[in-house]
Write a protein that holds these residues in place. Structure first.
Motif, PDB file in Angstrom:
ATOM      1  N   CYS A 122      42.637   7.046 -26.636  1.00  0.00           N
ATOM      2  CA  CYS A 122      41.744   7.229 -27.694  1.00  0.00           C
ATOM      3  C   CYS A 122      40.721   8.354 -27.322  1.00  0.00           C
ATOM      4  CB  CYS A 122      40.818   6.093 -28.102  1.00  0.00           C
ATOM      5  SG  CYS A 122      41.902   4.636 -28.849  1.00  0.00           S
ATOM      6  N   HIS A 123      40.955   8.929 -26.369  1.00  0.00           N
ATOM      7  CA  HIS A 123      40.070  10.210 -25.740  1.00  0.00           C
ATOM      8  C   HIS A 123      38.793   9.667 -25.652  1.00  0.00           C
ATOM      9  CE1 HIS A 123      43.150  12.955 -25.243  1.00  0.00           C
ATOM     10  NE2 HIS A 123      43.800  12.607 -26.418  1.00  0.00           N
ATOM     11  N   ALA A 124      38.332   8.190 -25.325  1.00  0.00           N
ATOM     12  CA  ALA A 124      37.016   7.773 -25.106  1.00  0.00           C
ATOM     13  C   ALA A 124      36.293   8.340 -24.053  1.00  0.00           C
ATOM     14  CB  ALA A 124      37.458   6.257 -24.921  1.00  0.00           C
ATOM     15  N   PRO A 125      35.226   8.238 -23.962  1.00  0.00           N
ATOM     16  CA  PRO A 125      34.126   8.863 -22.911  1.00  0.00           C
ATOM     17  C   PRO A 125      34.287   8.060 -21.804  1.00  0.00           C
ATOM     18  CG  PRO A 125      32.924   8.605 -25.047  1.00  0.00           C
ATOM     19  CD  PRO A 125      34.076   7.855 -25.206  1.00  0.00           C
ATOM     20  N   THR A 126      34.025   8.608 -20.655  1.00  0.00           N
ATOM     21  CA  THR A 126      34.160   7.818 -19.364  1.00  0.00           C
ATOM     22  C   THR A 126      33.240   6.645 -19.338  1.00  0.00           C
ATOM     23  OG1 THR A 126      34.501   9.884 -18.115  1.00  0.00           O
ATOM     24  CG2 THR A 126      33.706   8.202 -16.737  1.00  0.00           C
ATOM     25  N   GLY A 127      33.849   5.555 -18.813  1.00  0.00           N
ATOM     26  CA  GLY A 127      32.821   4.292 -18.968  1.00  0.00           C
ATOM     27  C   GLY A 127      32.949   3.386 -20.182  1.00  0.00           C
ATOM     28  N   SER A 128      33.877   3.827 -21.097  1.00  0.00           N
ATOM     29  CA  SER A 128      34.083   3.040 -22.254  1.00  0.00           C
ATOM     30  C   SER A 128      34.668   1.946 -22.181  1.00  0.00           C
ATOM     31  CB  SER A 128      34.816   3.840 -23.247  1.00  0.00           C
ATOM     32  OG  SER A 128      34.125   5.074 -23.717  1.00  0.00           O
ATOM     33  N   HIS A 129      34.097   0.890 -23.004  1.00  0.00           N
ATOM     34  CA  HIS A 129      34.711  -0.367 -22.992  1.00  0.00           C
ATOM     35  C   HIS A 129      35.779  -0.782 -23.974  1.00  0.00           C
ATOM     36  CE1 HIS A 129      31.118  -0.993 -20.723  1.00  0.00           C
ATOM     37  NE2 HIS A 129      30.284  -0.607 -21.653  1.00  0.00           N
ATOM     38  N   THR A 130      36.892  -1.249 -23.549  1.00  0.00           N
ATOM     39  CA  THR A 130      37.920  -1.680 -24.695  1.00  0.00           C
ATOM     40  C   THR A 130      37.865  -3.161 -24.536  1.00  0.00           C
ATOM     41  OG1 THR A 130      39.509   0.387 -23.912  1.00  0.00           O
ATOM     42  CG2 THR A 130      40.449  -1.758 -25.157  1.00  0.00           C
ATOM     43  N   CYS A 131      37.686  -3.614 -25.738  1.00  0.00           N
ATOM     44  CA  CYS A 131      37.724  -4.990 -25.914  1.00  0.00           C
ATOM     45  C   CYS A 131      39.000  -5.589 -26.888  1.00  0.00           C
ATOM     46  CB  CYS A 131      36.173  -5.632 -26.566  1.00  0.00           C
ATOM     47  SG  CYS A 131      34.980  -5.192 -25.266  1.00  0.00           S
ATOM     48  N   PHE A 132      39.386  -6.622 -26.538  1.00  0.00           N
ATOM     49  CA  PHE A 132      40.491  -6.970 -27.675  1.00  0.00           C
ATOM     50  C   PHE A 132      40.205  -7.906 -28.478  1.00  0.00           C
ATOM     51  CE2 PHE A 132      42.635  -5.764 -23.470  1.00  0.00           C
ATOM     52  CZ  PHE A 132      43.602  -4.641 -24.014  1.00  0.00           C
ATOM     53  N   ALA A 133      40.749  -7.905 -29.874  1.00  0.00           N
ATOM     54  CA  ALA A 133      40.515  -8.927 -30.814  1.00  0.00           C
ATOM     55  C   ALA A 133      41.700  -9.272 -31.263  1.00  0.00           C
ATOM     56  CB  ALA A 133      39.674  -8.014 -32.072  1.00  0.00           C
ATOM     57  N   ALA A 134      41.874 -10.215 -32.334  1.00  0.00           N
ATOM     58  CA  ALA A 134      43.046 -10.729 -33.169  1.00  0.00           C
ATOM     59  C   ALA A 134      43.616  -9.519 -33.957  1.00  0.00           C
ATOM     60  CB  ALA A 134      42.672 -11.994 -33.720  1.00  0.00           C
ATOM     61  N   ASN A 135      42.651  -8.739 -34.736  1.00  0.00           N
ATOM     62  CA  ASN A 135      43.333  -7.604 -35.454  1.00  0.00           C
ATOM     63  C   ASN A 135      42.105  -6.904 -35.841  1.00  0.00           C
ATOM     64  OD1 ASN A 135      41.593  -9.354 -37.370  1.00  0.00           O
ATOM     65  ND2 ASN A 135      43.411 -10.556 -37.456  1.00  0.00           N
ATOM     66  N   PRO A 160      52.955  -5.879 -32.873  1.00  0.00           N
ATOM     67  CA  PRO A 160      53.018  -7.089 -33.452  1.00  0.00           C
ATOM     68  C   PRO A 160      51.810  -7.068 -34.368  1.00  0.00           C
ATOM     69  CG  PRO A 160      52.598  -7.196 -31.185  1.00  0.00           C
ATOM     70  CD  PRO A 160      53.018  -5.730 -31.441  1.00  0.00           C
ATOM     71  N   THR A 161      51.784  -8.228 -34.982  1.00  0.00           N
ATOM     72  CA  THR A 161      50.387  -8.833 -35.689  1.00  0.00           C
ATOM     73  C   THR A 161      49.842  -9.697 -34.650  1.00  0.00           C
ATOM     74  OG1 THR A 161      51.678 -10.741 -36.608  1.00  0.00           O
ATOM     75  CG2 THR A 161      51.389  -8.976 -38.091  1.00  0.00           C
ATOM     76  N   GLY A 162      48.489  -9.762 -34.867  1.00  0.00           N
ATOM     77  CA  GLY A 162      47.623 -10.530 -33.957  1.00  0.00           C
ATOM     78  C   GLY A 162      46.849  -9.941 -32.880  1.00  0.00           C
ATOM     79  N   ILE A 163      47.113  -8.707 -32.904  1.00  0.00           N
ATOM     80  CA  ILE A 163      46.229  -7.940 -31.608  1.00  0.00           C
ATOM     81  C   ILE A 163      45.606  -6.617 -32.241  1.00  0.00           C
ATOM     82  CG2 ILE A 163      48.645  -6.551 -31.242  1.00  0.00           C
ATOM     83  CD1 ILE A 163      45.608  -7.838 -28.720  1.00  0.00           C
ATOM     84  N   GLY A 164      44.369  -6.336 -32.116  1.00  0.00           N
ATOM     85  CA  GLY A 164      43.644  -5.217 -32.307  1.00  0.00           C
ATOM     86  C   GLY A 164      42.725  -5.179 -30.970  1.00  0.00           C
ATOM     87  N   ALA A 165      42.079  -3.798 -31.374  1.00  0.00           N
ATOM     88  CA  ALA A 165      41.090  -3.456 -30.227  1.00  0.00           C
ATOM     89  C   ALA A 165      39.995  -2.748 -30.670  1.00  0.00           C
ATOM     90  CB  ALA A 165      41.901  -2.370 -29.459  1.00  0.00           C
ATOM     91  N   LEU A 166      38.694  -2.983 -29.899  1.00  0.00           N
ATOM     92  CA  LEU A 166      37.491  -2.320 -30.258  1.00  0.00           C
ATOM     93  C   LEU A 166      37.223  -1.414 -28.881  1.00  0.00           C
ATOM     94  CD1 LEU A 166      34.915  -1.912 -31.640  1.00  0.00           C
ATOM     95  CD2 LEU A 166      34.193  -4.127 -30.820  1.00  0.00           C
ATOM     96  N   VAL A 167      37.161  -0.010 -29.371  1.00  0.00           N
ATOM     97  CA  VAL A 167      36.812   0.737 -28.121  1.00  0.00           C
ATOM     98  C   VAL A 167      35.340   1.225 -28.123  1.00  0.00           C
ATOM     99  CG1 VAL A 167      37.389   2.885 -26.659  1.00  0.00           C
ATOM    100  CG2 VAL A 167      39.133   1.542 -28.160  1.00  0.00           C
ATOM    101  N   LEU A 168      34.555   1.030 -27.295  1.00  0.00           N
ATOM    102  CA  LEU A 168      33.107   1.342 -27.333  1.00  0.00           C
ATOM    103  C   LEU A 168      32.673   2.214 -26.533  1.00  0.00           C
ATOM    104  CD1 LEU A 168      31.778  -2.504 -27.711  1.00  0.00           C
ATOM    105  CD2 LEU A 168      31.896  -0.748 -29.633  1.00  0.00           C
ATOM    106  N   ASP A 169      31.856   3.130 -27.001  1.00  0.00           N
ATOM    107  CA  ASP A 169      31.070   4.181 -26.150  1.00  0.00           C
ATOM    108  C   ASP A 169      30.184   3.325 -25.069  1.00  0.00           C
ATOM    109  OD1 ASP A 169      28.639   5.944 -25.529  1.00  0.00           O
ATOM    110  OD2 ASP A 169      30.240   7.481 -25.962  1.00  0.00           O
ATOM    111  N   PRO A 170      29.934   3.592 -24.094  1.00  0.00           N
ATOM    112  CA  PRO A 170      29.149   2.829 -22.940  1.00  0.00           C
ATOM    113  C   PRO A 170      27.680   2.783 -23.433  1.00  0.00           C
ATOM    114  CG  PRO A 170      29.937   4.877 -21.921  1.00  0.00           C
ATOM    115  CD  PRO A 170      30.913   4.939 -23.185  1.00  0.00           C
ATOM    116  N   CYS A 171      27.201   3.839 -24.569  1.00  0.00           N
ATOM    117  CA  CYS A 171      25.879   3.922 -24.745  1.00  0.00           C
ATOM    118  C   CYS A 171      25.556   2.781 -26.051  1.00  0.00           C
ATOM    119  CB  CYS A 171      25.334   5.126 -25.052  1.00  0.00           C
ATOM    120  SG  CYS A 171      25.353   6.402 -23.623  1.00  0.00           S
ATOM    121  N   LEU A 172      26.673   2.377 -26.523  1.00  0.00           N
ATOM    122  CA  LEU A 172      26.377   1.524 -27.838  1.00  0.00           C
ATOM    123  C   LEU A 172      26.249   0.030 -27.328  1.00  0.00           C
ATOM    124  CD1 LEU A 172      26.320   1.653 -31.027  1.00  0.00           C
ATOM    125  CD2 LEU A 172      28.819   1.001 -30.869  1.00  0.00           C
TER     126      LEU A 172
END
Length: 384
Positions: A58-71, A205-217
């Motif tokens: 995702c070309h996220a900023p350094t230190g970003s957080h990737t959190c997994f979700a169901a979708n 597959p179904t049942g997997i998603g992602a939330l990628v967060l800037d470290p400042c948010l």
């Protein structure tokens, strides 16, 4: 079956990637963060590396957080509820899916957020100027879809992000319809939060998603439970990703998501999108010529993902879809597509539209069949 419902879920899936994921999953066995033995540690290291690989994708900023979700819906709920504090203002649009609209309305109803919903123009775009005019001193974020799931229109994220960055307002993007078709660059567009799902463009597959967060948010936890770390703490851990993840993870889905994204290099996406849009142009060009057929989307192919919607005279969308399925073995999506405000704006409520959404396996023969079927339906409707 001719499958033209890839915006709902892609078909066929990336079988080689899913088989690789299954092999890795079966060989691993253990859950991450749920033990100190070698396999559990190996699983934790694997998930950590996948988080980083997704952030890189995702070309996220350094230190970003990737959190997994169901979708994507799950990830959007985590994001929206985590930003609701009773004092903040959120701006969104009428283009959004209910995965955005319903959490926002729930938070607004319970006085946890102030919300403004902006209109889009006749071509399906939200202007930078309208967003800027809606900002208030306490606006925390703008939540917007990258590509509409009804019109396919791609919003000008780089311009929106640059403007919001100047105002110190976060840009949160629902990329459910764009990941797998369009390159994502969180840094270039000043995106602070990106949400996507594995079962659409990535062909996973179904049942997997992602939330990628800037470290400042800052996103507060909205669900609580076991995380495998800091177990003596009676409260949810504050560090990411444990802050936003509770319970045993979907390891198979996580591995499969990485395998599918690995196959989506920028070069591959570019070739795929070019072919999908070539086919969409053929479909659009034929549908707009049919009497009684009105096409929504497809009017600016340079700012479009491979989907469009239409209506046929006074036929209900569901009836058109039933004919396409029953008589021509063509699968499409009909109705409101979980985006009711779009249809209110278009005047297609309450029955919605017929949506054609193309994928990497769509062929010229598929488009020919769809065009011929719509010609017969339009002629039949016009003569009745």
């Amino acid at each position: 079956m001719i499958y033209l419902d890839n915006a709902a879920t892609s078909y066929p899936k990336n079988e080689p990637a899913l088989r690789r994921a299954m092999e890795r999953y079966l060989a691993l066995g253990a859950s991450p963060g749920r033990g100190g033995y070698d396999r559990a540690v190996e699983a934790e290291e694997l998930v950590s590396s996948i988080r980083q690989n997704i952030a890189t994708f995702c070309h996220a900023p350094t230190g970003s957080h990737t959190c997994f979700a169901a979708n994507a819906t799950d990830a959007l709920n985590t994001l929206i509820q985590g930003m609701a504090d009773g004092t903040s203002h959120i701006v969104s649009t009428r283009l959004e899916h209910n995965s955005v609209l319903r959490p926002l309305r729930h938070m607004q109803y319970n006085d946890l957020l102030e919300v403004d919903i902006l209109d889009f123009d006749d071509r399906g775009f939200v202007s930078v100027e309208s967003i800027e005019a809606a900002l208030r001193p306490h606006t925390k974020a703008v939540i917007i879809t990258h590509a509409s799931n009804v019109l396919g229109t791609v919003q000008p994220l780089i311009k929106i992000g640059a403007m919001l960055h100047r105002h110190g307002v976060a840009l949160c993007v629902d990329a459910s319809q764009s990941v797998g078709h369009l390159p994502i660059d969180m840094q270039a567009a000043h995106i602070d939060a990106l949400v996507f799902t594995g079962h659409k463009g990535p062909a996973g597959p179904t049942g997997i998603g992602a939330l990628v967060l800037d470290p400042c948010l800052d996103v507060k936890p909205s669900r609580f439970g076991g995380t495998g770390v800091d177990s003596h703490n009676p409260f949810q851990p504050t560090e990411y990703p444990a802050r936003l993840e509770s319970g045993t993870q979907n390891m198979l889905g996580i591995i499969a998501l990485e395998e599918c994204l690995r196959d989506l290099s920028i070069h591959t996406q570019s070739i795929r999108l070019k072919e999908e849009m070539r086919l969409l142009k053929r479909l659009f060009g034929a549908l707009v010529k049919l009497p009684g057929v009105r096409v929504y989307g497809g009017h600016d192919m340079e700012k479009q993902v491979p989907l469009l919607s239409c209506t046929v005279n006074d036929m209900k969308a569901a009836d058109v879809g039933a004919v396409l399925d029953g008589d021509f073995d063509i699968a499409v999506r009909t109705g409101l597509h979980c985006a009711p405000l779009v249809h209110e704006r278009l005047g297609t409520a309450p029955y919605g539209t017929v949506r054609f959404s193309l994928g990497s396996h769509t062929t010229d023969a598929d488009i020919d069949a769809a065009i011929e079927a719509m010609q017969e339906i339009a002629q039949s409707c016009g003569s009745s």
